[in-house]
Motif scaffolding. Structure first.
Motif, short mmCIF file in Angstrom:
data_model
loop_
_atom_site.label_atom_id
_atom_site.label_comp_id
_atom_site.label_asym_id
_atom_site.label_seq_id
_atom_site.Cartn_x
_atom_site.Cartn_y
_atom_site.Cartn_z
N ARG A 63 25.17 15.68 -22.69
CA ARG A 63 24.29 15.98 -23.82
C ARG A 63 23.57 17.32 -23.62
N CYS A 64 23.19 17.62 -22.38
CA CYS A 64 22.51 18.89 -22.11
C CYS A 64 23.44 20.07 -22.33
N GLU A 65 24.72 19.89 -22.07
CA GLU A 65 25.69 20.95 -22.34
C GLU A 65 25.68 21.31 -23.82
N ARG A 66 25.56 20.29 -24.65
CA ARG A 66 25.54 20.51 -26.10
C ARG A 66 24.34 21.35 -26.52
N HIS A 67 23.21 21.13 -25.85
CA HIS A 67 21.97 21.80 -26.24
C HIS A 67 21.66 23.04 -25.41
N GLY A 68 22.40 23.28 -24.35
CA GLY A 68 22.10 24.41 -23.48
C GLY A 68 20.89 24.20 -22.60
N LEU A 69 20.64 22.95 -22.19
CA LEU A 69 19.49 22.63 -21.36
C LEU A 69 19.87 22.55 -19.89
N ALA A 70 18.92 22.82 -19.03
CA ALA A 70 19.08 22.63 -17.59
C ALA A 70 18.52 21.27 -17.18
N ILE A 71 19.00 20.77 -16.03
CA ILE A 71 18.58 19.44 -15.54
C ILE A 71 17.90 19.59 -14.19
N HIS A 72 16.67 19.09 -14.12
CA HIS A 72 15.93 19.01 -12.86
C HIS A 72 16.05 17.57 -12.35
N ALA A 73 16.55 17.42 -11.12
CA ALA A 73 16.77 16.09 -10.55
C ALA A 73 15.63 15.73 -9.61
N HIS A 74 14.90 14.69 -9.96
CA HIS A 74 13.94 14.09 -9.02
C HIS A 74 14.69 13.00 -8.27
N ARG A 75 14.45 12.89 -6.96
CA ARG A 75 15.24 11.98 -6.12
C ARG A 75 14.50 10.69 -5.75
N ALA A 76 13.54 10.26 -6.57
CA ALA A 76 12.81 9.03 -6.28
C ALA A 76 13.77 7.89 -5.93
N MET A 77 13.47 7.16 -4.88
CA MET A 77 14.25 6.04 -4.33
C MET A 77 15.32 6.48 -3.34
N HIS A 78 15.46 7.79 -3.12
CA HIS A 78 16.51 8.23 -2.20
C HIS A 78 16.34 7.67 -0.80
N SER A 79 15.08 7.47 -0.38
CA SER A 79 14.87 7.00 0.99
C SER A 79 15.33 5.57 1.20
N ALA A 80 15.54 4.83 0.13
CA ALA A 80 16.14 3.50 0.28
C ALA A 80 17.54 3.61 0.86
#
Length: 423
Positions: free
Chosen positions: A266-283
């Motif tokens: 969907r972001c490709e369609r709009h030309g948006l960038a994605i910021h990834a938060h990694r909450a829960m990664h330590s599990a």
């Protein structure tokens, strides 16, 4: 026709083909099993084997994984083995990260045949890697969005992370932007609560962004958290585009990789960038002896298409030390033409630790500080000014104390926190 047993999944003379996915595991065999026994079970259960000997016909065995390297290794207090397993490309559905992970990090993590099992690293072959889109911009956000190709970009999260009203949240953002920071970011648990509704916050924050840009002459942006049920999340992506945003933020681990792939499309369609938060990664990655490493989580995120992701602070913040440098190098490496990913350093950072942070991680990074901005004795605007001054001085090689003589806000920050890392 012939039977398949665990032993058929181990071949120490095997050389993986260039189209095979190779995964490296740390393995501690269960009592009564040796390294070869455990390796065969890992390869079997993660491909096409089972606990009972079966009769196989035709090309079924062509889909078997092969454990081909078994070497002594340690992880924390545990002694075990590093086991390398090669998976044939035909085992996977291209572009389906959920299916890939169900193979290589699925049932095997719960097998009684191993006391510990940790997926350490993957070598992604071209057919599988390029079946995913990768990032749209990657580290290109520094220049493409902010016109900041020569310095780290900067970000902050309003603190407290939840509980602020929309007006309070936006005012913090405005103070941070006008103080010199590039990005305002929602924290992982702020989405659409009654005290700060998503759509109100989005509209008001982008209005404040526009005012900050006019006042400073610099580009500013907002990492609004769109994380939700997938359909709702896509609606929120649409809303960000309609409102004139440049980014969305997703809690990638808790949302799930299939949902991240939908957001990427969907972001490709709009030309948006994605910021990834990694909450829960330590599990998955906190313990080096069982689970999935942050290195692999970051690899998955790059394939699925995020543009930036938190990777740690190389021991210079409040979180446990990680292989931050190695992860960042992989995120910036060549991967069959896929874009790179901009690493984000966050957690316990303040102006005094910027020089060693940049020395360790380089300038191709986003530096995010929360308490190290808002905890400044003179408030958020001063804290933002201090952080930006520290970044600018570090990039140009200027001594931080010399810069502080010119920037009172930095001088106050250094007096408050010094150059020590918090716990």
């Amino acid at each position: 026709m012939g039977s398949i047993s665990y032993a058929d999944f181990v071949d120490r003379s095997y050389e993986p083909g260039e189209t095979e996915l190779v995964c490296r595991f740390f393995v501690v065999p269960a009592e009564g099993l040796d390294a070869v026994d455990a390796a065969g079970r890992v390869a079997s259960e993660s491909s096409n084997g089972t606990w009972a000997e079966l009769e196989a016909e035709g090309s079924v065995t062509d889909l078997s994984a092969t454990a081909f390297a078994i070497e002594p290794a340690t992880a924390g207090e545990f002694e075990g083995y590093e086991v390398s397993v090669a998976y044939p490309d035909a085992l996977f559905e291209g572009g389906n990260m959920a299916q890939v992970l169900s193979c290589v990090a699925g049932n095997i993590l719960g097998m009684k045949a191993v006391d510990r099992l940790h997926l350490r690293d993957c070598d992604w072959p071209e057919p599988l890697a390029t079946s995913f889109p990768g990032p749209r911009l990657g580290s290109g956000v520094r220049e493409g969005i902010f016109d900041a190709p020569d310095r780290p970009i900067t970000a902050t999260v309003p603190k407290p992370k939840v509980g602020l009203t929309t007006d309070q949240h936006v005012e913090v953002g405005y103070e941070a932007w006008t103080g010199g920071l590039d990005l305002l970011k929602d924290d992982e648990n702020l989405t659409d609560q009654a005290f700060n509704p998503f759509h109100d916050r989005l509209t008001a924050a982008l209005d404040a962004r526009d005012r900050a840009e006019a006042e400073t002459g610099e580009r500013k942006s907002y990492l609004v958290n769109v994380t939700a049920e997938t359909g709702e999340m896509l609606d929120r992506v649409d809303a960000v585009a309609d409102a004139g945003g440049e980014y969305v933020m997703v809690d990638v681990v808790t949302a799930g990789w299939a949902a991240v792939q939908a957001v990427r499309e969907r972001c490709e369609r709009h030309g948006l960038a994605i910021h990834a938060h990694r909450a829960m990664h330590s599990a998955f990655d906190r313990h080096p002896d069982h689970g999935v490493s942050m290195r692999v989580v970051a690899q998955i995120a790059r394939l699925c298409g995020v543009d930036q992701i938190h990777t740690g602070t190389a021991g210079l913040g409040k979180m446990a030390n990680e292989d931050t440098v190695g992860i960042n190098e992989w995120l910036g490496s060549d991967l069959y033409g896929l874009e790179d990913v901009l690493p984000v350093a966050s957690g316990g950072l303040h102006p005094g630790v910027v020089p060693p942070l940049v020395d360790a991680l380089g300038t191709n990074v986003c530096i995010q500080a929360g308490g190290g901005v808002h905890g400044h004795p003179d408030g958020t605007h001063a804290g933002a000014t201090a952080l930006r001054a520290a970044v600018d001085a570090t990039v140009t090689g200027e001594d931080l104390q010399a810069k502080a003589a010119e920037v009172p806000e930095l001088d106050r920050a250094l007096a408050e926190w010094g150059t020590e890392t918090p716990r």
